[in-house]
Scaffold this active site. Structure first.
Site, PDB file in Angstrom:
ATOM      1  N   HIS A 202      33.713  38.087  33.747  1.00 40.38           N
ATOM      2  CA  HIS A 202      35.002  38.589  33.281  1.00 40.38           C
ATOM      3  C   HIS A 202      36.009  37.452  33.117  1.00 40.38           C
ATOM      4  O   HIS A 202      36.789  37.424  32.177  1.00 40.38           O
ATOM      5  CB  HIS A 202      35.536  39.644  34.257  1.00 40.38           C
ATOM      6  CG  HIS A 202      35.490  39.219  35.702  1.00 40.38           C
ATOM      7  ND1 HIS A 202      34.345  38.747  36.306  1.00 40.38           N
ATOM      8  CD2 HIS A 202      36.440  39.201  36.683  1.00 40.38           C
ATOM      9  CE1 HIS A 202      34.591  38.457  37.573  1.00 40.38           C
ATOM     10  NE2 HIS A 202      35.852  38.715  37.820  1.00 40.38           N
ATOM     11  N   ARG A 203      35.975  36.497  34.048  1.00 38.47           N
ATOM     12  CA  ARG A 203      36.911  35.373  33.978  1.00 38.47           C
ATOM     13  C   ARG A 203      36.568  34.483  32.779  1.00 38.47           C
ATOM     14  O   ARG A 203      37.442  34.000  32.078  1.00 38.47           O
ATOM     15  CB  ARG A 203      36.880  34.580  35.290  1.00 38.47           C
ATOM     16  CG  ARG A 203      38.067  33.656  35.460  1.00 38.47           C
ATOM     17  CD  ARG A 203      38.215  33.148  36.875  1.00 38.47           C
ATOM     18  NE  ARG A 203      38.852  34.135  37.735  1.00 38.47           N
ATOM     19  CZ  ARG A 203      38.278  34.674  38.807  1.00 38.47           C
ATOM     20  NH1 ARG A 203      37.057  34.336  39.152  1.00 38.47           N
ATOM     21  NH2 ARG A 203      38.913  35.560  39.535  1.00 38.47           N
TER      22      ARG A 203
ATOM     23  N   ASP B  33      44.706  37.534  37.808  1.00 40.56           N
ATOM     24  CA  ASP B  33      44.497  38.594  38.787  1.00 40.56           C
ATOM     25  C   ASP B  33      43.223  39.303  38.364  1.00 40.56           C
ATOM     26  O   ASP B  33      42.989  39.525  37.174  1.00 40.56           O
ATOM     27  CB  ASP B  33      45.676  39.577  38.829  1.00 40.56           C
ATOM     28  CG  ASP B  33      45.665  40.390  40.119  1.00 40.56           C
ATOM     29  OD1 ASP B  33      45.482  39.793  41.193  1.00 40.56           O
ATOM     30  OD2 ASP B  33      45.820  41.626  40.055  1.00 40.56           O
ATOM     31  N   SER B  34      42.379  39.592  39.327  1.00 40.74           N
ATOM     32  CA  SER B  34      41.097  40.180  38.977  1.00 40.74           C
ATOM     33  C   SER B  34      40.640  41.146  40.053  1.00 40.74           C
ATOM     34  O   SER B  34      41.155  41.151  41.171  1.00 40.74           O
ATOM     35  CB  SER B  34      40.052  39.076  38.777  1.00 40.74           C
ATOM     36  OG  SER B  34      39.962  38.268  39.936  1.00 40.74           O
TER      37      SER B  34
ATOM     38  N   GLY C 205      33.093  37.753  46.780  1.00 38.68           N
ATOM     39  CA  GLY C 205      33.627  39.097  46.515  1.00 38.68           C
ATOM     40  C   GLY C 205      32.520  40.135  46.410  1.00 38.68           C
ATOM     41  O   GLY C 205      31.611  40.187  47.239  1.00 38.68           O
ATOM     42  N   TYR C 206      32.580  40.946  45.359  1.00 34.46           N
ATOM     43  CA  TYR C 206      31.631  42.045  45.173  1.00 34.46           C
ATOM     44  C   TYR C 206      30.340  41.611  44.457  1.00 34.46           C
ATOM     45  O   TYR C 206      29.529  42.459  44.088  1.00 34.46           O
ATOM     46  CB  TYR C 206      32.300  43.156  44.354  1.00 34.46           C
ATOM     47  CG  TYR C 206      33.074  44.170  45.172  1.00 34.46           C
ATOM     48  CD1 TYR C 206      32.574  45.454  45.377  1.00 34.46           C
ATOM     49  CD2 TYR C 206      34.311  43.852  45.728  1.00 34.46           C
ATOM     50  CE1 TYR C 206      33.288  46.385  46.108  1.00 34.46           C
ATOM     51  CE2 TYR C 206      35.040  44.784  46.465  1.00 34.46           C
ATOM     52  CZ  TYR C 206      34.512  46.055  46.654  1.00 34.46           C
ATOM     53  OH  TYR C 206      35.213  46.988  47.384  1.00 34.46           O
ATOM     54  N   ASP C 207      30.153  40.313  44.264  1.00 30.64           N
ATOM     55  CA  ASP C 207      28.987  39.841  43.499  1.00 30.64           C
ATOM     56  C   ASP C 207      27.646  40.388  43.994  1.00 30.64           C
ATOM     57  O   ASP C 207      26.774  40.698  43.171  1.00 30.64           O
ATOM     58  CB  ASP C 207      28.941  38.308  43.495  1.00 30.64           C
ATOM     59  CG  ASP C 207      29.999  37.704  42.574  1.00 30.64           C
ATOM     60  OD1 ASP C 207      30.739  38.468  41.928  1.00 30.64           O
ATOM     61  OD2 ASP C 207      30.078  36.458  42.507  1.00 30.64           O
TER      62      ASP C 207
ATOM     63  N   LYS D  38      38.607  27.795  42.646  1.00 26.47           N
ATOM     64  CA  LYS D  38      39.150  28.247  41.356  1.00 26.47           C
ATOM     65  C   LYS D  38      39.845  27.081  40.644  1.00 26.47           C
ATOM     66  O   LYS D  38      39.723  26.920  39.431  1.00 26.47           O
ATOM     67  CB  LYS D  38      40.133  29.402  41.596  1.00 26.47           C
ATOM     68  CG  LYS D  38      40.359  30.278  40.373  1.00 26.47           C
ATOM     69  CD  LYS D  38      41.321  31.418  40.682  1.00 26.47           C
ATOM     70  CE  LYS D  38      40.683  32.542  41.447  1.00 26.47           C
ATOM     71  NZ  LYS D  38      41.608  33.694  41.589  1.00 26.47           N
TER      72      LYS D  38
ATOM     73  N   GLU E 272      54.486  37.768  46.832  1.00 24.85           N
ATOM     74  CA  GLU E 272      53.925  39.082  47.144  1.00 24.85           C
ATOM     75  C   GLU E 272      53.546  39.784  45.837  1.00 24.85           C
ATOM     76  O   GLU E 272      54.326  39.813  44.883  1.00 24.85           O
ATOM     77  CB  GLU E 272      54.958  39.924  47.903  1.00 24.85           C
ATOM     78  CG  GLU E 272      54.325  41.063  48.660  1.00 24.85           C
ATOM     79  CD  GLU E 272      55.345  41.839  49.493  1.00 24.85           C
ATOM     80  OE1 GLU E 272      55.043  42.999  49.805  1.00 24.85           O
ATOM     81  OE2 GLU E 272      56.415  41.290  49.799  1.00 24.85           O
TER      82      GLU E 272
END
Length: 203
Positions: A189-190, A75-76, A162-164, A19, A46
């Site tokens: 989205h990013r 945050d995503s 991730g969920y890609d 990132k 946290e």
């Protein structure tokens, strides 16, 4: 009216090397030096909020307080309509195991929940990303991006993270994990949130 960024250094509140590299390339044309949280030896705060903007704000403000530098945090996550927009801000939590994150497990859990609910197809979903840019004087700007799509099963593709592998963006026949990374980064989205950030604060 958004505040223009006129500094020479920006702290990216992430410990994720990939990132950070993405951000360095993004900011290079604007003559802004990028420094990461790991380089500054920052602890990871946290994330106790229940919204993307809340958690991004926690990370950005913690980084500003620790360093006195302007800080950018994101945050995503993914929202699945038939699961009342879960996992949402808990996307990474669904993948947590004692040995690190397992998104294959998280995607299987998501698929199983949709099957249990007998949720009608197509399983609509969206990736969301929220960016918070915070200045030492307390000013902040918020940018929210998203990309809509549907969930597919079985998972497809080897790239991405991730969920890609189970997310097929609207207008495409391939999942994010089957897509050329440059194309994914153009429509993600990013990317949506970043284009707003650049236009608002750097354009």
């Amino acid at each position: 009216m958004t505040r223009k960024f006129d500094g020479k250094r920006i702290l990216i509140a992430t410990h994720n090397a990939g990132k950070l590299e993405e951000m360095q390339q993004l900011f290079e044309p604007y003559g802004v030096a990028v420094v990461g949280a790991a380089e500054m030896k920052l602890a990871e705060p946290e994330e106790t909020e229940t919204t993307f903007v809340g958690n991004a704000r926690i990370k950005a403000l913690a980084a500003v307080r620790a360093t006195g530098l302007p800080a950018l945090a994101d945050d995503s996550g993914i929202e699945v309509e038939a699961l009342d927009n879960a996992p949402g801000v808990y996307t990474a939590d669904w993948a947590e195991t004692p040995n690190g994150r397992d998104f294959g497990m998280a995607m299987t859990k998501t698929h199983d929940l949709l099957e249990e609910k007998n949720a009608p197809r197509p399983h609509k979903a969206r990736f969301r990303a929220t960016l918070v840019l915070a200045w030492p004087d307390g000013h902040e700007e918020v940018f929210e991006g998203k990309v809509n799509g549907t969930l597919v099963w079985p998972m497809r593709g080897q790239t991405g993270h991730g969920y890609d592998p189970m997310f097929q963006p609207d207008g495409y026949e391939v999942t994010f994990a089957e897509m050329d990374p440059a194309e994914k980064n153009r429509i993600s989205h990013r990317a949506d949130a970043f284009s707003q950030l650049i236009a608002g604060c750097f354009g």
